[in-house]
Design a protein around this motif. Structure first.
Motif, mmCIF file in Angstrom:
data_model
loop_
_atom_site.group_PDB
_atom_site.id
_atom_site.type_symbol
_atom_site.label_atom_id
_atom_site.label_comp_id
_atom_site.label_asym_id
_atom_site.label_seq_id
_atom_site.Cartn_x
_atom_site.Cartn_y
_atom_site.Cartn_z
ATOM 1 N N ASP A 259 -23.334 -14.631 9.982
ATOM 2 C CA ASP A 259 -23.534 -16.076 9.860
ATOM 3 C C ASP A 259 -22.202 -16.813 9.805
ATOM 4 N N ARG A 260 -21.196 -16.200 9.214
ATOM 5 C CA ARG A 260 -19.893 -16.854 9.087
ATOM 6 C C ARG A 260 -19.146 -16.902 10.412
ATOM 7 N N ASN A 261 -19.144 -15.791 11.135
ATOM 8 C CA ASN A 261 -18.407 -15.768 12.401
ATOM 9 C C ASN A 261 -18.956 -14.645 13.283
ATOM 10 N N PRO A 262 -20.001 -14.919 14.063
ATOM 11 C CA PRO A 262 -20.618 -13.856 14.872
ATOM 12 C C PRO A 262 -19.694 -13.294 15.940
ATOM 13 N N ARG A 263 -18.819 -14.136 16.503
ATOM 14 C CA ARG A 263 -17.944 -13.672 17.575
ATOM 15 C C ARG A 263 -16.889 -12.698 17.053
ATOM 16 N N LEU A 264 -16.565 -12.788 15.784
ATOM 17 C CA LEU A 264 -15.542 -11.912 15.207
ATOM 18 C C LEU A 264 -16.148 -10.676 14.552
ATOM 19 N N PHE A 265 -17.109 -10.892 13.659
ATOM 20 C CA PHE A 265 -17.547 -9.802 12.788
ATOM 21 C C PHE A 265 -18.474 -8.804 13.469
ATOM 22 N N GLN A 266 -19.300 -9.219 14.421
ATOM 23 C CA GLN A 266 -20.178 -8.253 15.069
ATOM 24 C C GLN A 266 -19.383 -7.197 15.834
ATOM 25 N N PRO A 267 -18.425 -7.568 16.698
ATOM 26 C CA PRO A 267 -17.592 -6.537 17.335
ATOM 27 C C PRO A 267 -16.762 -5.745 16.330
ATOM 28 N N ALA A 268 -16.291 -6.420 15.271
ATOM 29 C CA ALA A 268 -15.480 -5.724 14.270
ATOM 30 C C ALA A 268 -16.287 -4.639 13.565
ATOM 31 N N LEU A 272 -15.565 -0.629 13.500
ATOM 32 C CA LEU A 272 -15.434 0.153 12.268
ATOM 33 C C LEU A 272 -16.410 1.325 12.246
ATOM 34 N N LEU A 273 -17.621 1.102 12.749
ATOM 35 C CA LEU A 273 -18.602 2.177 12.801
ATOM 36 C C LEU A 273 -18.128 3.300 13.711
ATOM 37 N N ALA A 274 -17.597 2.949 14.880
ATOM 38 C CA ALA A 274 -17.090 3.964 15.798
ATOM 39 C C ALA A 274 -15.937 4.750 15.170
ATOM 40 N N ALA A 275 -15.042 4.040 14.498
ATOM 41 C CA ALA A 275 -13.904 4.706 13.848
ATOM 42 C C ALA A 275 -14.381 5.638 12.738
ATOM 43 N N THR A 276 -15.391 5.215 11.985
ATOM 44 C CA THR A 276 -15.935 6.047 10.899
ATOM 45 C C THR A 276 -16.571 7.314 11.455
ATOM 46 N N LEU A 362 -20.721 6.157 22.221
ATOM 47 C CA LEU A 362 -21.834 5.261 22.525
ATOM 48 C C LEU A 362 -21.713 3.955 21.750
ATOM 49 N N THR A 363 -21.234 4.030 20.519
ATOM 50 C CA THR A 363 -21.028 2.816 19.726
ATOM 51 C C THR A 363 -19.961 1.929 20.355
ATOM 52 N N MET A 364 -18.928 2.537 20.901
ATOM 53 C CA MET A 364 -17.886 1.769 21.593
ATOM 54 C C MET A 364 -18.449 1.082 22.833
ATOM 55 N N CYS A 365 -19.381 1.736 23.505
ATOM 56 C CA CYS A 365 -20.041 1.086 24.651
ATOM 57 C C CYS A 365 -20.785 -0.169 24.194
ATOM 58 N N GLY A 366 -21.466 -0.067 23.045
ATOM 59 C CA GLY A 366 -22.133 -1.237 22.492
ATOM 60 C C GLY A 366 -21.160 -2.338 22.130
ATOM 61 N N LEU A 367 -19.996 -1.935 21.628
ATOM 62 C CA LEU A 367 -18.948 -2.907 21.296
ATOM 63 C C LEU A 367 -18.479 -3.655 22.542
ATOM 64 N N LEU A 368 -18.235 -2.930 23.621
ATOM 65 C CA LEU A 368 -17.779 -3.562 24.859
ATOM 66 C C LEU A 368 -18.838 -4.504 25.424
ATOM 67 N N MET A 369 -20.101 -4.084 25.376
ATOM 68 C CA MET A 369 -21.179 -4.936 25.864
ATOM 69 C C MET A 369 -21.288 -6.214 25.033
ATOM 70 N N THR A 370 -21.131 -6.078 23.718
ATOM 71 C CA THR A 370 -21.189 -7.240 22.838
ATOM 72 C C THR A 370 -20.071 -8.209 23.132
ATOM 73 N N ALA A 371 -18.868 -7.685 23.329
ATOM 74 C CA ALA A 371 -17.722 -8.543 23.604
ATOM 75 C C ALA A 371 -17.895 -9.302 24.915
ATOM 76 N N VAL A 372 -18.360 -8.603 25.958
ATOM 77 C CA VAL A 372 -18.554 -9.256 27.262
ATOM 78 C C VAL A 372 -19.658 -10.304 27.182
ATOM 79 N N ALA A 373 -20.784 -9.956 26.527
ATOM 80 C CA ALA A 373 -21.902 -10.895 26.432
ATOM 81 C C ALA A 373 -21.517 -12.124 25.614
#
Length: 390
Positions: A259-268, A272-276, A362-373
């Motif tokens: 809610d605070r910043n969808p463009r920043l926190f969703q990819p972030a 973090l999930l991929a790194a974990t 696979l999580t990184m693929c989701g990250l890239l798709m989110t960033a592009v969308a």
């Protein structure tokens, strides 16, 4: 509130059947003399049943009285889980899970319609969120409860308990649930047209791809923690509960951050999930560190869900009653792929450990798709503002 409480209990009961398998997978495999990877097909089959059953049954049953339909769907769930508890061989168990899954998405969609039409228009989102919480609760508590029941009385008792819960829900619906008189029976069918819209399809693709990795880990937590991580089987219910605690916190935190910043926190959060997941691959043989990683994966895995739900709701604003059900279908695509791919890895010569790395990719693929969308959506809004200014 009584109507909502009944619907939440029924959603929890009927959807818990999907998630309990994660806690009893080794026991099912051993008892029915199949590999863990083959047993994992129970997850895939259930997910495929939900994906197909939701749209098809919702359309076919559009003209049926809503209360009668919900009673019939719950009755199928009772029988399906009872047969699962009694199945003498794996093929019958697999068939019973598919039949049970066919009614799950349709019941969830019907519950959403009733809940939304029971409240003022300005509370529609709140009602949908509360029902979705019933399904989230099934995932958070389903696995540890199923593992605990399975460890005490065997895996068949787990399915028997779900059958009893669905039977109680059926009784509550029959005796106490009164759907609103103006509940339109064709609303759900008309809203299925939302699937033709490209932004909605993109949002669903993000849900599917972004979640398949963490669901792969979740579905195979039992062998990952016991065979690889060195945890005794008796500790598995506690670890799954810890995963649930992390998921609960992540769901709340993720919603606030989005809610605070969808463009920043969703990819972030996806990053973090991929790194974990990569970090967990390095410490996969450590009993202590894998216990910590389980909580972190649960927290981050659920922190990404509110943003994905919000994206679907935003792109399908004209179809609020089925937006969450459609999103659930995307989630089930992820669950189906997770069960299949995770099983292939678990049965390979390398063992289950590579699941962590594949999940991270696979999580990184989701990250890239989110960033592009997100960039495309922002660009569209920017162009629209420029046209308006001109």
């Amino acid at each position: 509130m009584l109507r909502l409480a009944i619907l939440m209990f029924c959603v929890f009961s009927i959807t818990a059947g999907e998630f309990v398998v994660a806690g009893i997978l080794p026991e099912v495999a051993t008892d029915l003399e199949v590999t863990v990877g083959t047993a994992g097909l129970l997850v895939t089959a259930y997910a495929v049943g939900m994906i197909i059953g939701g749209p098809v049954l919702t359309a076919v049953t559009a003209g049926i009285d809503r209360k009668r339909l919900m009673l019939a769907l719950l009755a199928v769930a009772v029988v399906g889980n009872a047969v699962s508890a009694l199945a003498p061989e794996f093929s019958l168990l697999l068939a019973a899970r598919v039949v049970t899954a066919l009614v799950t998405s349709t019941f969830f969609a019907q519950a959403i319609v009733i809940a939304v039409q029971s409240a003022p228009p300005e509370q529609a989102g709140t009602m949908v969120a509360r029902l979705a919480f019933g399904m989230n609760l099934a995932m958070i508590l389903g696995a540890p409860i199923g593992a605990q029941i399975g460890s005490q009385w065997g895996w068949r008792a787990t399915f028997a308990a779900i059958a009893v819960a669905c039977l109680i829900g059926l009784g509550l619906v029959f005796l106490l649930l009164a759907p609103p008189s103006d509940a339109g029976r064709t609303l759900a069918v008309s809203e299925l047209l939302v699937l033709r819209q490209r932004p909605v399809l993109v949002a669903l693709a993000i849900t599917a791809v972004g979640n398949v990795g963490v669901l792969m880990v979740f579905n195979y937590l039992a062998p990952l923690l016991t065979d690889l991580g060195g945890h005794p089987a008796t500790r598995l219910p506690v670890l799954l509960l810890a995963y649930g605690v992390g998921a609960t916190i992540g769901n709340l935190v993720g919603g606030t951050l989005y809610d605070r910043n969808p463009r920043l926190f969703q990819p972030a959060l996806l990053g973090l999930l991929a790194a974990t997941l990569v970090g967990t691959w390095f410490v996969a043989a450590s009993t202590t560190l894998t216990a910590v990683a389980v909580v972190a994966i649960g927290l981050l895995g659920f922190a990404i869900i509110p943003g994905m739900q919000a994206r679907v709701m935003m792109t399908a604003a004209e179809a609020p009653t089925l937006a969450m059900a459609v999103n659930a279908s995307g989630y089930q695509v992820a669950a189906a792929c997770a069960g299949l791919f995770g099983g292939l890895i678990a049965d390979s010569t390398t063992g289950p450990r590579p699941i962590y790395l594949v999940a991270a990719g696979l999580t990184m693929c989701g990250l890239l798709m989110t960033a592009v969308a997100t960039r495309s959506l922002h660009g569209t809004h920017h162009e629209g503002a420029a046209v308006t200014t001109d």
